[in-house]
Design an enzyme around this catalytic site. Sequence first.
Site, short mmCIF file in Angstrom:
data_model
loop_
_atom_site.label_atom_id
_atom_site.label_comp_id
_atom_site.label_asym_id
_atom_site.label_seq_id
_atom_site.Cartn_x
_atom_site.Cartn_y
_atom_site.Cartn_z
N SER A 35 -40.77 -36.07 6.09
CA SER A 35 -40.70 -37.47 5.66
C SER A 35 -41.46 -37.76 4.38
O SER A 35 -41.20 -38.76 3.72
CB SER A 35 -41.22 -38.38 6.77
OG SER A 35 -42.57 -38.07 7.09
N ASP A 325 -47.93 -46.88 5.28
CA ASP A 325 -47.71 -47.10 6.71
C ASP A 325 -48.68 -46.20 7.48
O ASP A 325 -49.55 -45.57 6.87
CB ASP A 325 -46.23 -46.88 7.08
CG ASP A 325 -45.77 -45.43 6.97
OD1 ASP A 325 -46.62 -44.52 6.80
OD2 ASP A 325 -44.56 -45.17 7.05
N HIS A 328 -47.92 -42.41 5.92
CA HIS A 328 -47.46 -42.03 4.58
C HIS A 328 -48.21 -42.74 3.46
O HIS A 328 -48.52 -43.92 3.58
CB HIS A 328 -45.96 -42.31 4.46
CG HIS A 328 -45.15 -41.63 5.50
ND1 HIS A 328 -44.77 -42.25 6.67
CD2 HIS A 328 -44.66 -40.36 5.57
CE1 HIS A 328 -44.08 -41.39 7.42
NE2 HIS A 328 -44.01 -40.25 6.78
#
Length: 364
Positions: A35, A325, A328
């Site tokens: 991600s 977040d 990340h």
Amino acid sequence: MANLVNICVVFLLTLALGSLGIHAEAKAFFIFGDSLVDNGNNNYLATTARADSPPYGIDYPTHRPTGRFSNGLNIPDIISEKMGWEATLPYLSPELSGEKLLDGANFASAGVGVLNDTGIQFVNIIRIYQQLGYFKEYQQKLRAIIGKEEAQKLVKESLVLITLGGNDFVNNYYLIPYSVRSRQYPLQKYVPFVISEYKKVLQRLYKLGARRVIVTGTGPLGCVPAELAQHSRNGECAEELQKAASLFNPQLVKAIDGLNKNIGSDVFIAANTNQMHMDFITNPQSFGFETSKIACCGQGPYNGLGLCTPLSNLCPNRDLYVFWDPFHPSERANRLIVEQILGGSTSYMYPMNLNTVMAMDSRA
């Protein structure tokens, strides 16, 4: 003496490229991993590992979610921007066809790890060997457009970025108490096991034609807001996850050094993203951040619980936060990381930084 002259030439070329904004001839750019570098592949999959709803993308040029786990641009985007290249498209995007294939492709998929059983809770994600399979498929498409020899040349001269490892700890070994992997291996043996599997991935990349590969380590796993929310009382990083990162990253550098020696060339370049993160986690104010503990988007302690959604707390100025977040980095943190990838010392980029790679390749 000849070696000293070569080093000086490369150094001067690096300075010229960096200070004048002149980039070497455009390369195709390929991205593999999780991600941290996924730019939208998971949008096309039936999976919970998605970033396709607001406020993701709030600072992206379109101000809309793109599938990037960021408020704006991620690391591959910023590398492309700094190099003056076209941004790569997700491999699963219908737009990736024809001449756009010449720019490269992003194969990354949120949730994946080095190991096949990492991320099974997300169901449909593109596991790393499937990403490599798509890379092979991509090359077949490329050959149909520009021919076999030109396709091989494009891949050989390309830049590759691969980011794996964090999920093998966060979403596998430590996902639940007494996980399958933690019962199978103590941490001191699990880390070498993951490294040995990672080496196989990198060897496969080499076999598929990659010759310039930036390999990032994990970040400081125990310092992300998600882990602070679960394990921290006073904002201290989670000790066990930090131990995992401290074992994994040096062993990855050693493995990369061994692979390069066996090949006889510096194909693989280790990016010490753990130290890059720790610099502004330990002293955020010196980098212009307000906090390195609280996520901009989230809820609960440190905004570290659950997912970032339209109902989450949202900070007004993302540039003041290290983390976007619970897991990340913010776009601004990503930009600082890319600065080190481009021009960092050997403490951050081993055996050389990306500016040096570009300078050397421009002489070839």
